[in-house]
Design a protein around this motif. Structure first.
Motif, PDB file in Angstrom:
ATOM      1  N   MET A   1       1.739   3.123   4.853  1.00  0.00           N
ATOM      2  CA  MET A   1       2.187   2.442   3.590  1.00  0.00           C
ATOM      3  C   MET A   1       3.504   2.806   3.207  1.00  0.00           C
ATOM      4  O   MET A   1       4.325   1.885   2.546  1.00  0.00           O
ATOM      5  N   THR A   2       3.983   4.080   3.592  1.00  0.00           N
ATOM      6  CA  THR A   2       5.396   4.386   3.067  1.00  0.00           C
ATOM      7  C   THR A   2       6.331   3.520   3.986  1.00  0.00           C
ATOM      8  O   THR A   2       7.211   2.828   3.433  1.00  0.00           O
TER       9      THR A   2
ATOM     10  N   THR B   1      -7.027  -0.912  -1.497  1.00  0.00           N
ATOM     11  CA  THR B   1      -5.535  -0.821  -1.864  1.00  0.00           C
ATOM     12  C   THR B   1      -4.804  -1.292  -0.668  1.00  0.00           C
ATOM     13  O   THR B   1      -3.759  -1.929  -0.830  1.00  0.00           O
ATOM     14  N   TYR B   2      -4.891  -0.642   0.377  1.00  0.00           N
ATOM     15  CA  TYR B   2      -3.840  -1.057   1.635  1.00  0.00           C
ATOM     16  C   TYR B   2      -3.988  -2.483   2.020  1.00  0.00           C
ATOM     17  O   TYR B   2      -2.769  -2.909   2.079  1.00  0.00           O
TER      18      TYR B   2
ATOM     19  N   LEU C   1      -2.294  -4.216  -0.829  1.00  0.00           N
ATOM     20  CA  LEU C   1      -0.605  -3.755  -1.046  1.00  0.00           C
ATOM     21  C   LEU C   1       0.202  -4.529   0.108  1.00  0.00           C
ATOM     22  O   LEU C   1       1.249  -5.107  -0.427  1.00  0.00           O
ATOM     23  N   ILE C   2      -0.384  -4.750   1.188  1.00  0.00           N
ATOM     24  CA  ILE C   2       0.219  -5.458   2.387  1.00  0.00           C
ATOM     25  C   ILE C   2       0.471  -6.921   1.646  1.00  0.00           C
ATOM     26  O   ILE C   2       1.757  -7.526   1.901  1.00  0.00           O
TER      27      ILE C   2
ATOM     28  N   TRP D   1      -0.973   5.855  -8.559  1.00  0.00           N
ATOM     29  CA  TRP D   1      -1.310   5.919  -7.261  1.00  0.00           C
ATOM     30  C   TRP D   1      -1.380   7.485  -7.118  1.00  0.00           C
ATOM     31  O   TRP D   1      -2.162   7.995  -6.240  1.00  0.00           O
TER      32      TRP D   1
ATOM     33  N   ARG E   1      -2.176   6.669   7.532  1.00  0.00           N
ATOM     34  CA  ARG E   1      -2.226   5.753   6.422  1.00  0.00           C
ATOM     35  C   ARG E   1      -1.163   5.846   5.549  1.00  0.00           C
ATOM     36  O   ARG E   1      -0.466   4.942   4.963  1.00  0.00           O
ATOM     37  N   GLU E   2      -0.786   7.104   5.080  1.00  0.00           N
ATOM     38  CA  GLU E   2       0.409   7.400   3.987  1.00  0.00           C
ATOM     39  C   GLU E   2       1.738   7.043   4.673  1.00  0.00           C
ATOM     40  O   GLU E   2       2.497   6.320   3.860  1.00  0.00           O
TER      41      GLU E   2
END
Length: 804
Positions: free
Chosen positions: A678-679, A291-292, A295-296, A755, A674-675
């Motif tokens: 992502m935020t 996902t990470y 997502l980027i 999510w 990581r959160e």
């Protein structure tokens, strides 16, 4: 011909310099974002790819069918690797893997290193190049060691480390080792990271548990023989599992577990090593979660798309004024392809200029970007042939689509209509409106995602964890002295200091400390005819008092009770596992039938990551087990001074070992990195998306106002006010923003709901997140439009009508 195209392109771009600058500015920003984010995603996706055998290397895991459902695990018993190679066909090479920490001593130097206990096959499976010696041969001997360049320099300076001796404190005992190999420093893009490697036979308690199939404590990696697939190997292991785990399988059957579709209660599986960076064990299964990085890449693609939408809309709008030029050139014999290449060359010029600026600014912004997003990504990650090819193809596709479409539209117009100055294509601006809707839909999606992510992150950071995280310092006991002795010495050093309230210790940390080490211990035992599984924690006296963990029933461990070495404290989740009622003073048989008594039940608290549900845990007092961390509770008045006092005490007790103490709230925050990243990515993406969308809508409003200048003048002459004209010019665009909100809200709701399912403890998904996102987008769009529409509304109507 090409020279003529170039001259006309420059002349036309300069003629519409406002729109040219807006296009270049928007595309440059988009290219900066795309370059930096793509660099980061490629860096993440490149983890472990430097190993030559990465495509044929696997991590062994097992899935148990428990009464509660499947449970995946990547740890294995000591004898499994050897038996697997002998009994199951298809294994080319196999190695055990256990990483922990160790104190290394040479002369007056005493350094804390990450140590790897492994087998000789490890260095044939993985590519860790040697500078001197042979690492595989080095760890064949229990008395030899392989060092990395960094650890060799730390221990021996500029001297040649080969053949030198150092002492390692393993299991509380110092042992001499001879340096037999020096490895190159391990790249940051490696999931396996160590500074010292020794034979697995040196692992703590190795000789005690080397033949036990019920003690699981390490990972196993393997490669397969040519022609053997992962699926075939997994099929081959079924008889092996049924034989060696017969007792475990019988217990699972007894407790009511149901077999999987293949009739297995324990099934071994292979996880691709190249995807180890993205391993997850959600819902009891071991799987890949990328996902990470995706997502980027997704945010980068959205930003580029929004910038391209602006370019298409502005290109069609500005070039509509060149209809008579197109008609004249067609009359003089210009072909469609010549007109297409003329307009497309102008687009390519703008894109190339924006790309060059994007590369320049991304290079300037790279250092702060790496700090903000905590990445080791560099431009080197973009220089591989595959990456360069992807970027060339992407750039070509973007110019063909974003620049080629307007060129195609204009080149295929009929000659008669162009000479009349009539644009017959998309008279009602359908394409423009659709693109604006898509553009603002993406912006609203990013804004709503930002609001949800921020709320979830705040929820997790502010959640009551069930222990005191603000006033407790966690200190790794990383020296070579006996850990229990160190805790007592720290008590003596800190006794009498008013800011020091309590000291205790345990064999595991809470959160992620500065040492970067995380560990858990678990075991199962039979209770009332069924197996009960629990995490275990060896603690010192005053552990509950030091961390303010609340008792639900019973008492804590007490020095006045001599039999507390055979006592247990459990949490409420463990009590529920055992039946939930009247458990105080209950006796359970553990560890070779030793009887332990439950003396206390604590309220549930978060001893694991916040995205996991609270699991059962059992506390022991075990004089034979060393501690790994000390905990110091301090008064809230002087946190900085208190940390300094603990550091001074540590330096007296362990003068040669680095102090790595930190407050527990710092440890918890590290688990949320990581959160946080992502935020931050989504937040930055939403800001850039809304800015680019506003640039587009501002440019389109300029074109619209220019086209409707005479209409505005007439309306003013007949009495229309400023507010009326402002609303007239803005309402069509605001309708598009509202349509975008209606279209994207269900999608955004579904994405955010999916999510949030990754977290056992999560916020409620309120409609206000999406309403707020829509309101923000609408207000910003209206403010952007108002800049130009109000100016148009207050202008003298004579300017617009004087040519009539």
């Amino acid at each position: 011909m090409i020279r003529n195209y170039f001259k006309i392109a420059l002349r036309n771009l300069w003629k519409h310099k406002t729109f040219t600058m807006l296009n270049i500015m928007g595309l440059s920003v988009a290219f900066v974002v795309a370059i930096l984010l793509s660099m980061t995603a490629i860096y993440e996706l490149s983890y472990n790819k430097f190993h030559k055998k990465s495509d044929n290397t696997y991590l062994l895991y097992s899935t148990q069918q428990t009464p509660k459902g499947p449970e995946g695990s990547i740890v294995n018993p000591m004898p499994l690797a050897g038996a697997l190679k002998e009994e199951v066909p298809g294994v080319a090479s196999i190695t055990r893997h256990l990483e922990t920490s160790v104190v290394a001593t040479s002369g007056d130097k005493e350094i804390y290193f990450d140590i790897l206990y492994t087998d000789p096959d490890f260095f044939s499976i993985f590519t860790f190049p040697e500078i001197q010696g042979n690492a595989g041969h080095a760890i064949q001997s229990k008395a030899s060691v392989a060092l990395t360049q960094r650890s060799a320099k730390a221990m021996f300076g500029d001297e040649d480390a080969m053949g030198k001796t150092l002492m390692l404190t393993i299991g509380g005992k110092e042992k001499p080792f001879t340096v037999a190999a020096i490895l190159k420093d391990i790249t940051k893009q490696s999931s396996i990271d160590f500074e010292i490697a020794v034979s697995f036979a040196n692992a703590p308690r190795y000789h005690e548990i080397k033949d036990k199939w019920d003690h699981w404590n390490h990972e196993v990696y393997l490669t397969l023989e040519k022609g053997v697939s992962a699926k075939k190997f997994e099929e081959n292991t079924r008889a092996f599992s049924n034989l060696h785990f017969a007792d475990d399988i019988n217990k699972l059957k007894r407790d009511g577990a149901k077999p999987d579709s293949n009739g297995q209660y324990i099934q071994m599986g292979l996880f691709p090593f190249k995807d180890l960076r993205f391993i997850t064990s959600a819902n009891g299964t071991v799987s890949v979660n990328k996902t990470y990085p995706y997502l980027i890449l997704g945010v980068a693609a959205l930003i580029l798309f929004i910038a391209c939408v602006n370019f298409i809309n502005m290109s069609i709008g500005t070039n509509a004024g060149r209809l008579r030029e197109i008609g004249v050139r067609k009359t003089l014999g210009a072909e469609k392809k010549q007109l297409f290449f003329q307009f497309w060359s102008e687009s390519v010029f703008v894109f190339l200029t924006a790309l060059i600026l994007g590369i320049l600014f991304s290079n300037i912004l790279l250092p702060p970007f790496k700090t903000l997003f905590r990445t080791g990504a560099t431009f080197i990650n973009l220089t591989s042939p595959a990456s360069l090819l992807c970027f060339i193809l992407a750039f070509t596709a973007i110019t063909l689509l974003a620049g080629g479409y307007p060129a195609y539209i204009l080149s295929k117009l009929k000659t008669v209509l162009t000479l009349k100055g009539s644009l017959s294509v998309d008279r009602k601006n359908r394409l423009r409106n659709v693109l604006v809707v898509v553009q603002f839909s993406l912006a609203i999606l990013l804004i709503s995602s930002t609001l949800v992510l921020h709320s979830q992150l705040r929820f997790m950071m502010g959640k009551d964890l069930g222990f005191n995280k603000e006033q407790v310092i966690s200190l790794p006991l990383n020296g070579k002295k006996d850990s229990r002795l160190v805790v007592n010495l720290l008590r003596n050093e800190l006794s009498g200091k008013p800011d020091i309230l309590s000291i205790s210790a345990a064999d595991s940390n809470l959160g992620l400390g500065r040492d970067g080490i995380r560990s858990t211990s678990a075991f199962g035992f039979d209770y009332k005819g069924k197996e009960v599984k629990t995490n275990i924690l060896v603690v010192d006296y005053d552990y509950l008092k030091t961390l303010d963990i609340q008792l639900a029933a019973g008492r804590s461990f007490d020095r006045n009770f001599s039999r507390d070495s055979l006592s247990l404290i459990i949490n409420e989740s463990m009590a529920n596992e055992m039946g939930g009622k009247d458990l105080l003073n209950t006796t359970v048989s553990l560890f070779d039938s030793t009887q332990y008594t439950v003396v206390g039940i604590v309220k549930d608290y978060h001893f694991q990551d916040l995205n996991q549900a609270i699991q059962p845990i059992t506390f022991f007092l075990n004089a034979d087990k060393s501690f790994d961390y000390a905990y110091v509770k301090v008064s809230p008045e002087n946190p900085v001074q208190s940390l300094s006092a603990v550091e001074k005490a540590w330096k007296k007790v362990e003068p040669n070992t680095e102090f790595l103490g930190s407050y527990l709230d710092e440890n918890i925050n590290r688990t949320l990195d990581r959160e946080k990243i992502m935020t931050t990515i989504i937040t930055c993406g939403s800001i850039i998306a809304i800015v680019l969308s506003c640039i587009g809508i501002f440019a389109i409003s300029l074109l619209t106002i220019a086209q409707r200048a005479k209409e505005i003048g007439i309306r003013k002459v007949v009495g229309a006010g400023i507010s009326t004209i402002t609303v007239l010019l803005s309402k069509d665009f605001l309708k598009l923003v509202v349509i975008a909100f209606v279209v994207i809200t269900p999608v955004s709701w579904w994405l955010m709901k999916s999510w949030l399912q990754n977290y056992s403890y999560r916020i409620d998904l309120s409609p206000w997140f999406f309403i707020a996102a829509g309101a923000i987008a609408t207000l910003i769009a209206f403010a952007t439009l108002s800049i130009r529409t109000i100016k148009a509304a207050v202008e003298n109507p004579v300017k617009a009508l004087k040519n009539e």
